[in-house]
Design an enzyme around this catalytic site. Structure first.
Site, PDB file in Angstrom:
ATOM      1  N   HIS A  57       0.847  -1.205   0.000  1.00  0.00           N
ATOM      2  CA  HIS A  57       0.000   0.000   0.000  1.00  0.00           C
ATOM      3  C   HIS A  57       0.876   1.247   0.000  1.00  0.00           C
ATOM      4  CE1 HIS A  57      -3.940   2.052   0.989  1.00  0.00           C
ATOM      5  NE2 HIS A  57      -3.043   3.023   1.064  1.00  0.00           N
ATOM      6  N   HIS A  59       1.526   5.394  -2.131  1.00  0.00           N
ATOM      7  CA  HIS A  59       1.037   6.458  -3.034  1.00  0.00           C
ATOM      8  C   HIS A  59       2.242   7.076  -3.734  1.00  0.00           C
ATOM      9  CE1 HIS A  59      -3.186   6.525  -1.628  1.00  0.00           C
ATOM     10  NE2 HIS A  59      -2.624   5.995  -0.553  1.00  0.00           N
ATOM     11  N   GLN A 152      -9.451   9.227  -5.498  1.00  0.00           N
ATOM     12  CA  GLN A 152      -9.169   9.866  -4.209  1.00  0.00           C
ATOM     13  C   GLN A 152     -10.327  10.746  -3.704  1.00  0.00           C
ATOM     14  OE1 GLN A 152      -5.842  10.554  -2.001  1.00  0.00           O
ATOM     15  NE2 GLN A 152      -7.812  10.701  -0.967  1.00  0.00           N
ATOM     16  N   HIS A 210      -9.328   1.645  -0.142  1.00  0.00           N
ATOM     17  CA  HIS A 210      -9.180   2.376   1.109  1.00  0.00           C
ATOM     18  C   HIS A 210     -10.540   2.218   1.795  1.00  0.00           C
ATOM     19  CE1 HIS A 210      -5.711   4.167  -0.812  1.00  0.00           C
ATOM     20  NE2 HIS A 210      -5.427   4.865   0.272  1.00  0.00           N
ATOM     21  N   GLU A 213     -11.244   4.358   6.597  1.00  0.00           N
ATOM     22  CA  GLU A 213     -10.094   5.060   7.190  1.00  0.00           C
ATOM     23  C   GLU A 213     -10.633   6.266   7.944  1.00  0.00           C
ATOM     24  OE1 GLU A 213      -7.175   6.616   4.494  1.00  0.00           O
ATOM     25  OE2 GLU A 213      -5.709   6.958   6.084  1.00  0.00           O
ATOM     26  N   ASP A 309       2.108   3.205   2.950  1.00  0.00           N
ATOM     27  CA  ASP A 309       1.170   4.269   2.611  1.00  0.00           C
ATOM     28  C   ASP A 309       1.859   5.530   2.079  1.00  0.00           C
ATOM     29  OD1 ASP A 309      -1.317   5.348   2.189  1.00  0.00           O
ATOM     30  OD2 ASP A 309      -1.879   5.519   4.290  1.00  0.00           O
TER      31      ASP A 309
HETATM   32 FE   FE2 Z   1      -3.470   5.106   1.168  1.00  0.00          FE
END
Ligand code: FE2
Length: 424
Positions: A57, A59, A152, A210, A213, A309
């Site tokens: 995971h 970005h 996103q 995701h 969260e 992440d």
């Molecule tokens: Fe993430």
């Protein structure tokens, strides 16, 4: 037989001593005392030889952008998303590629050779998608890079995200992503889980959302994700990332939920560095940690891996591409301190993560892809304790990183005298 590479005098994560013989991009033998000519000999010096680290995971479109155009003052997820929105306006293809390739160099130096990265699809230009497809190709000889189409700003909440996410998949993005807790309503979030899983089923792709969260215990999209996984026959292909709301859920509900996740064979990817700094921001005291219930999931047979992440981006102002840092934080926050639990934390950033992202021929056995890392430690627990230096990294049969070592006094008594250690 003349080998391409021979790794001498290593200790495997299970404690066996072994040499590793490499021909081309494959491991051809794993045994003690292999005697053969080799183009390159790597002396492990009695140290731990592990399969490479895997990050399930990340970005990569945002990494190494810290401070551009400003920093995240509140430290919250929502300000991070807003800040990323400002940054997206000024991104260029070249800048994304340059930052991603720089990060891949960091990753190689840390023995991190497989990464699943989410890439934002809420951009009509799909600039990040194009850039990371290029990066995936440019690093393929040393890093396995998987891309997740990640809306996103919300699959439904953003007006063009749905179309752009589908377009990104058409362009060759590998995995279907989503963010149900960020949709306008719980109902929209549930509906997005259903449609995203249907898209994945139609295209034969994995899913990695995701999911929940948030600190809101009412955020229960993982329930829908487990349900859709079973309904659509996606068992073993679906991951739920974060699941931080489970930290705050009622115990009775969790006792119902965990068997459902296990039944559906949904994997879970907590991201401890990020969860511990982003969750609980609205609390006074006691302040919630926000990490999902890792030991309890494990007890139910649910596969869990640690993800990184973020590194130096709108959500996280630190990070080094070191999966040992990630596991170290996870171990502490989840209180996984028994010897068995600590050893498992090391497996989480290697074998478990590899299984979650479906890496083929991973491991240290005959026939496996010849990727490995030599760590300046005697065993996996010591590697975690020291966040051990990487003595050498081999990617697909090629030595891609090597480091000189100096003695240190940090090791436990009884370690082999031949082991050189480097002070961190
Ligand atoms: Fe993430």
């Amino acid at each position: 037989m003349s080998l391409d590479v021979l790794v001498k005098d290593g200790v495997l994560p299970d404690g066996r001593q072994a040499d590793i013989a490499i021909q081309g991009d494959r491991i051809v033998d794993v045994a003690p005392g292999i005697s053969a000519e080799a183009g390159t000999v790597v002396d492990a010096g009695g140290c731990l030889v592990s399969p490479p680290f895997v990050d399930p995971h990340f970005h990569m479109d945002a990494t190494l952008s810290y401070g551009t155009p400003r920093i995240n003052a509140s430290g919250t997820l929502l300000e991070g998303i807003a800040l990323w929105g400002e940054l997206k306006e000024i991104l260029t293809h070249e800048a994304v590629v340059e930052r991603a390739l720089a990060y891949c160099d960091w990753a190689v130096s840390m023995g991190l050779l497989a990464i699943r990265t989410h890439v934002d699809t809420c951009d009509d230009r799909l600039l990040g998608v194009e850039a990371l497809i290029e990066v995936r190709e440019r690093v393929k000889d040393y890093i396995d890079l998987q891309l997740v189409a990640f809306p996103q700003d919300g699959f439904y909440r953003d007006p063009t995200a749905r179309a752009n996410t589908i377009r990104a998949l058409d362009m060759g993005v590998d995995v279907v992503g989503g963010i149900p807790h960020f949709e306008r309503t719980m109902a929209d979030g549930r509906r997005s889980v259903t449609e995203l899983c249907e898209i994945a089923a139609d295209r034969g792709l994995p899913v990695d959302l995701h999911c929940d969260e948030t600190d809101d215990p009412e955020s229960r999209h993982i329930e829908q994700l487990a349900y859709e996984t079973q309904r659509l026959g996606l068992q073993g292909r679906v991951a739920g990332s974060h699941l931080t709301s489970m930290h705050s859920m009622d115990n009775y509900y969790v006792s119902k939920l965990l068997p459902l996740i296990a039944e559906a064979e949904v994997s879970v990817i907590p991201n401890p560095l990020i969860n511990i700094v982003i969750q609980g921001r609205h609390d006074t005291y006691p302040k919630r940690r926000g990490l999902t219930r890792v030991p309890e999931m494990r007890a139910h047979g649910i596969r869990v891996g640690w993800g990184q992440d973020c590194v130096l981006d709108p959500w996280y102002s630190l990070g080094t591409a070191d999966m040992l840092d990630v596991a170290f934080m996870g171990l502490h926050v989840a209180q996984m301190t028994s010897p068995e639990d600590m050893a498992h934390c090391f497996r989480m950033v290697t074998e478990e993560n590899a299984a979650i992202i479906g890496l083929k021929d991973y491991g240290l056995h005959k026939g496996a892809v010849a990727s490995l890392v030599v760590l300046d430690a005697g065993n996996p627990i010591e590697a975690l304790r020291l966040r051990a230096d990487r003595r050498a990294v081999i990617a697909k049969g090629k030595v891609v990183a090597q480091r000189a070592t100096v003695p240190t006094a940090l090791s436990l008594p009884g370690r082999p005298a031949s082991v050189d250690r480097r002070v961190r």
